[in-house]
Design an enzyme around this catalytic site. Structure first.
Site, PDB file in Angstrom:
ATOM      1  N   GLU A 102     -32.507  14.710  -6.933  1.00 41.10           N
ATOM      2  CA  GLU A 102     -31.882  15.790  -6.169  1.00 41.10           C
ATOM      3  C   GLU A 102     -31.801  15.465  -4.689  1.00 41.10           C
ATOM      4  OE1 GLU A 102     -30.173  18.105  -7.266  1.00 41.10           O
ATOM      5  OE2 GLU A 102     -30.757  18.136  -9.376  1.00 41.10           O
TER       6      GLU A 102
ATOM      7  N   TYR B  51     -31.422  25.060  -2.276  1.00 36.74           N
ATOM      8  CA  TYR B  51     -30.777  24.399  -3.402  1.00 36.74           C
ATOM      9  C   TYR B  51     -31.755  23.535  -4.201  1.00 36.74           C
ATOM     10  CZ  TYR B  51     -28.654  20.918  -6.182  1.00 36.74           C
ATOM     11  OH  TYR B  51     -28.397  20.110  -7.247  1.00 36.74           O
TER      12      TYR B  51
ATOM     13  N   ASP C 220     -24.898  25.051  -5.052  1.00 35.42           N
ATOM     14  CA  ASP C 220     -24.476  23.902  -4.240  1.00 35.42           C
ATOM     15  C   ASP C 220     -22.966  23.978  -4.054  1.00 35.42           C
ATOM     16  OD1 ASP C 220     -23.357  23.125  -6.625  1.00 35.42           O
ATOM     17  OD2 ASP C 220     -24.004  21.043  -6.460  1.00 35.42           O
TER      18      ASP C 220
ATOM     19  N   CYS D   3      -9.148  32.287 -15.257  1.00 31.70           N
ATOM     20  CA  CYS D   3      -9.504  31.886 -13.891  1.00 31.70           C
ATOM     21  C   CYS D   3      -8.546  32.515 -12.873  1.00 31.70           C
ATOM     22  CB  CYS D   3      -9.456  30.360 -13.773  1.00 31.70           C
ATOM     23  SG  CYS D   3      -9.686  29.762 -12.091  1.00 31.70           S
TER      24      CYS D   3
END
Length: 353
Positions: free
Chosen positions: A36, A119, A137, A207
């Site tokens: 990460e 995050y 993120d 969407c």
DNA sequence: AAGACGGGGCA
DNA sequence: TGCCCAGTCTT
């Protein structure tokens, strides 16, 4: 769109399309953490070799903690954002000593380690420990903004709160690790910043961005003050007790104020180069007496992202044609100009009076 | 709240 | 060439 519907479909997409990556084969918080940190602001293709080097060189947190910072930095070399490496090392030492090698296992505890913010804490807590906390993120911002047609700015505090709350609403609390990675992977591979794959997207009927052609404007971001470096080369032209002043126009700093004749560059340049290349100065140069090149631009001022350099030149006679923004003002009158802020500052700085 | 931090992709 | 990408820490 229903939260359940979104969560189910994005996880389905993930099962079928996810990349096979080394950190996906483990729940070891050390390796998840390492991946990460490396992947912050960094594409997988660029970070992957670094991850492999680090795991090989430092298989566990103790190995990393007992290494020298020099060695850590050397391994990080080329990846950028080097405070990530320094914080990585610092955090490894904390885990190794303060926590006796056992990684903190909650979002709140993780966030206390250097280099771990919102995050990364959410990523490790969910992926390694299945804590029900959503990651937010850049991928998540993009996917949610488009999917649900959210135009709140992602770089404002309110926007961040809103997206975080939405992500946590959508989160499949039975499988936070899978859900979080699914949304991010979907954003990285399918719902990309440019040229998203809408035609083959299983969400294209629901969407909002796709239905309204808003893919290129979502996620919406507040115009960031881009701070490019600017180099102002000021030629202060004097004729007797008159100074050539410039009224600044356009949508730029010091609009409506006066400064001097200016050559702007985006980087440092050699002054000889500057003087030879500039058209106006070529016109002025024949009229200039007393040019001592040794003293060129020895005065330097700094203002925000602007570095200003100054030179004063004495004219033998006034030029015939000068640009319209430029006018000669007698030094006595300078104090009476509409907005003499800059001038007075510069004049006192350089003792022209 | 805004700026600094980096290298790579892309127009 | 210059813009964009977007987590964390600092000021």
């Amino acid at each position: 769109m229903e939260a359940r519907y979104f969560s189910k479909k994005v996880v389905e997409w993930y099962q079928q399309n996810k990349r096979s990556l080394p950190w996906r084969n483990t729940k070891d918080p050390y390796k998840i953490w390492l991946s990460e940190i490396i992947l912050q602001q960094t594409r997988v293709s660029q970070g992957l070799p670094y991850y492999q080097d680090f795991v090989r060189e430092f298989p566990n947190v103790h190995a990393l903690a007992s290494a020298s910072e020099q060695k850590v930095l050397r391994l990080w070399q080329g990846l950028g954002y080097y405070t990530r490496a320094r914080n990585l090392h610092k955090a490894a030492k904390e885990v190794s000593t303060k926590h006796k090698g056992v990684f903190p296992s909650s979002f709140e505890e993780l966030k206390k380690l250097p280099g771990i913010g919102e995050y990364t804490a959410a990523a490790i807590a969910s992926i390694s420990f299945e804590e029900a906390v959503a990651v937010v993120d850049g991928n998540v911002f993009r996917v949610l903004a488009r999917m649900f047609g959210i135009d709140k700015p992602i770089n404002s505090p309110e926007g961040k709160k809103y997206f975080s709350s939405l992500a946590n609403q959508l989160l499949d609390k039975k499988q936070p690790a899978t859900f979080n990675q699914a949304v991010m992977e979907f954003g990285a591979l399918h719902c990309t910043p440019k040229n998203p794959q809408c035609s083959t997207c299983s969400f294209n009927a629901t969407c909002i961005a796709n239905k309204n052609n808003l893919q290129s404007v979502l996620p919406y971001k507040l115009a960031s003050k881009k701070s490019r470096r600017r180099y102002f080369y000021y030629i202060v032209i004097r004729k007797g007790n008159s100074l050539l002043m410039n009224l600044r126009k356009g949508n730029d700093i010091w609009k409506g104020l006066y400064d001097f004749y200016l050559i702007e560059k985006s980087r440092l340049v050699k002054t000889e180069h500057l003087l030879n290349d500039d058209l106006f100065l070529k016109k002025l140069k024949p009229l200039i007496s007393d040019v001592s090149t040794s003293g060129l631009f020895k005065h330097i001022l700094s203002h925000q992202n602007i570095q200003a350099k100054f030179i004063t030149l004495e004219l033998a006679k006034k030029p015939v044609a000068i640009p319209e923004n430029l006018r000669f003002y007698s030094i006595k009158k300078v104090g009476q100009l509409p907005k003499p802020v800059l001038i007075s500052r510069f004049l006192s700085d350089f003792r022209l009076l």
